[in-house]
Scaffold this active site. Structure first.
Site, PDB file in Angstrom:
ATOM      1  N   ASP A  32      -3.058  -7.209   5.616  1.00  0.00           N
ATOM      2  CA  ASP A  32      -2.398  -5.897   5.387  1.00  0.00           C
ATOM      3  C   ASP A  32      -1.752  -6.112   3.735  1.00  0.00           C
ATOM      4  OD1 ASP A  32      -1.587  -3.448   5.654  1.00  0.00           O
ATOM      5  OD2 ASP A  32      -0.216  -3.543   7.069  1.00  0.00           O
ATOM      6  N   GLU A  35      -3.499  -4.519  -1.418  1.00  0.00           N
ATOM      7  CA  GLU A  35      -4.093  -3.748  -2.438  1.00  0.00           C
ATOM      8  C   GLU A  35      -4.142  -4.553  -4.077  1.00  0.00           C
ATOM      9  OE1 GLU A  35      -2.549  -0.800   0.531  1.00  0.00           O
ATOM     10  OE2 GLU A  35      -2.232  -2.708   0.021  1.00  0.00           O
ATOM     11  N   ASP A 115      -2.432   4.266   5.918  1.00  0.00           N
ATOM     12  CA  ASP A 115      -0.921   4.827   6.604  1.00  0.00           C
ATOM     13  C   ASP A 115      -1.268   6.644   6.546  1.00  0.00           C
ATOM     14  OD1 ASP A 115      -0.094   2.228   6.592  1.00  0.00           O
ATOM     15  OD2 ASP A 115       1.251   2.492   4.895  1.00  0.00           O
TER      16      ASP A 115
END
Length: 461
Positions: A32, A35, A115
């Protein structure tokens, strides 16, 4: 600190760090925030002048900055994880989930839509996003059922659970500090609906797994826009903004305005469809005909033809699902986990129509034995004959022995004589007049063979 995943040595080091987790029995990993996410900067990621050293594969060694490396960083993170797990457990399938990726990243990880919010708009958006990910090569993708941020209303959580049960990856997930969103939080009525759809997903696992095999070999998405297999749907007059297909054979048609009680039309592609929940034909029935369904004497609709229009009235306890005529749909007895072996017969629901076929696929679900023919793959076809419906099991491929010992075959939209022939032997067939179906129980068909169910197609829809 952030490993420089553009370097082979860094990826190798990263992969080695999973040994302790695997030794502890952890089966899968979720990468997670890769990015990468850095909340304390204006861009919420690395400064754009951050140096990355490219030293990998066939690329010439050089130094670049984050403007070039940002979009591949998350994919290289999952590549390092995937390769490391495979090196540590060479005959086990790695399971990796990632928030960030790039073209080609489906080789290493499942992804999801990030999200999202607990709103009806984001429920609708999630369908579009998962379809687009599938068309982009990411056959395994998901959205946070319930929405990640905020608290869903009971109705929103129920409807999202219903739709999520038919998506490639199905998970309920929300942010820390938000209201609880487990299936049981809103009382027995909502729980009963949510449980029914979760359990239906487990029953459909043989169909999901056959689609997984198809995706692995050919790249076809698991969840598809309706026009993928039925191009005329692109110009249909109905609002198709929430409709999608699961493989070619199941069409899921939620309300285009999922929060609205307003009636809506579903445009079904040509060729005939059945109601998944009742097994009944919907729309205008085709006339019964003897001879092969694909014979030149019959008008076989093409994928570019338009079919019937069905009007639906939204109900919270119902999600319209349709089965293509010509489908042989495998299902299994209910389990509570994919780690459980189903107890009972495999179920084959046969919906006579053009191009009638289905696929059975099974392997051990855990190792890489399927790459060495450690799988069971069998094509099943059906043909209408002057005496009934011929169901032909092809010779299985692979060397794996599936879990089922017997098969229950149900032919829908069928008026039977109460008899069938299995490999030349006459057996009884149970006719259900109310449901318009005929059912027989047979041993597992682990070799080529034919079943003939006597009777004819019903003319009533």
């Amino acid at each position: 600190m952030f490993p420089d995943f553009t370097k082979t040595a860094a990826r190798t080091w990263w992969g080695e760090q999973y040994k302790g987790f695997l030794d502890a029995g952890i089966a899968g990993f979720w990468n997670d925030m890769n990015e990468p996410a850095i909340f304390e900067t204006p861009t919420k990621t690395m400064p754009l002048d951050t140096r990355h050293r490219i030293d990998s594969d066939d690329f010439a060694a050089r130094v670049t900055d984050h403007r070039e490396a940002h979009n591949v960083y998350g994919m290289l993170n999952t590549r390092a994880t995937f390769d490391g797990l495979l090196k540590l457990r060479p005959d086990e399938r790695p399971f990796v989930m990632t928030r960030a990726s790039y073209a080609g990243g489906q080789r290493y990880a499942v992804t999801w839509t990030g999200d999202n919010s607990a709103t009806w708009d984001h429920l609708k958006l999630s369908v579009h996003q998962i379809i687009n990910l599938g068309l982009s090569g990411f056959g395994y993708s998901a959205a946070d059922v319930s929405g990640f941020a905020g608290g869903p209303s009971p109705d929103l959580l129920t409807r999202w659970t219903e739709i999520g049960a038919f998506t490639p990856v199905f998970r309920n997930h929300s942010a820390t500090g938000t209201p609880r969103v487990e299936p049981w939080v809103d009382g027995p009525d909502h729980l009963a609906i949510r449980r029914r759809f979760i359990e239906e997903r487990y029953r459909l696992m043989p169909y999901f797994y056959a689609l997984a095999d198809q995706n692995a070999r050919f790249g076809d998405p698991i969840m598809r826009p309706v026009f993928y297999d039925y191009p005329a749907a692109a110009t249909a007059s109905c609002d198709q903004s929430m409709a999608f297909t699961l493989g070619k054979s199941l069409l899921i048609a939620p309300p285009p305005k999922p929060e609205s009680p307003q009636t809506y039309d579903v445009c079904l592609p040509a060729g005939g469809w059945y109601d998944y929940w009742t097994g009944q034909r919907v729309g205008t029935p085709e006339p019964a005909a003897a001879g092969p369904i694909q014979s030149a004497t019959q008008a076989v609709p093409t994928a570019r033809s338009l079919g019937d229009r069905v009007t639906e009235t939204p109900r919270l306890d119902h999600l319209p699902v349709f089965v293509r005529a010509g489908t042989i749909l495998p299902r299994q007895p209910l389990v509570q986990s994919t780690s459980e072996t189903p107890n009972g017969p495999l179920r084959l629901d046969v919906y006579p129509g053009a191009d009638c076929m289905g696929t059975l696929y099974e392997d051990d679900g855990r190792t890489l034995a399927y790459t060495r023919r450690g799988y069971f793959r069998q094509t099943v076809r059906c043909t209408i004959t002057p005496t009934g419906l011929s169901i032909d099991f092809a010779k299985p491929e692979g060397g794996f022995k599936p879990w089922w010992k017997s098969i229950t075959v149900t032919v829908h939209n069928w008026t039977g004589t109460g008899a069938a022939t299995v490999r030349g032997k006459r057996v009884a067939a149970m006719q259900d007049g109310a449901a318009g179906s005929a059912t027989i129980a047979v041993p597992a068909q682990n070799a080529a063979g034919t079943i003939v169910v006597e009777g004819r197609q019903s003319t009533a829809g």
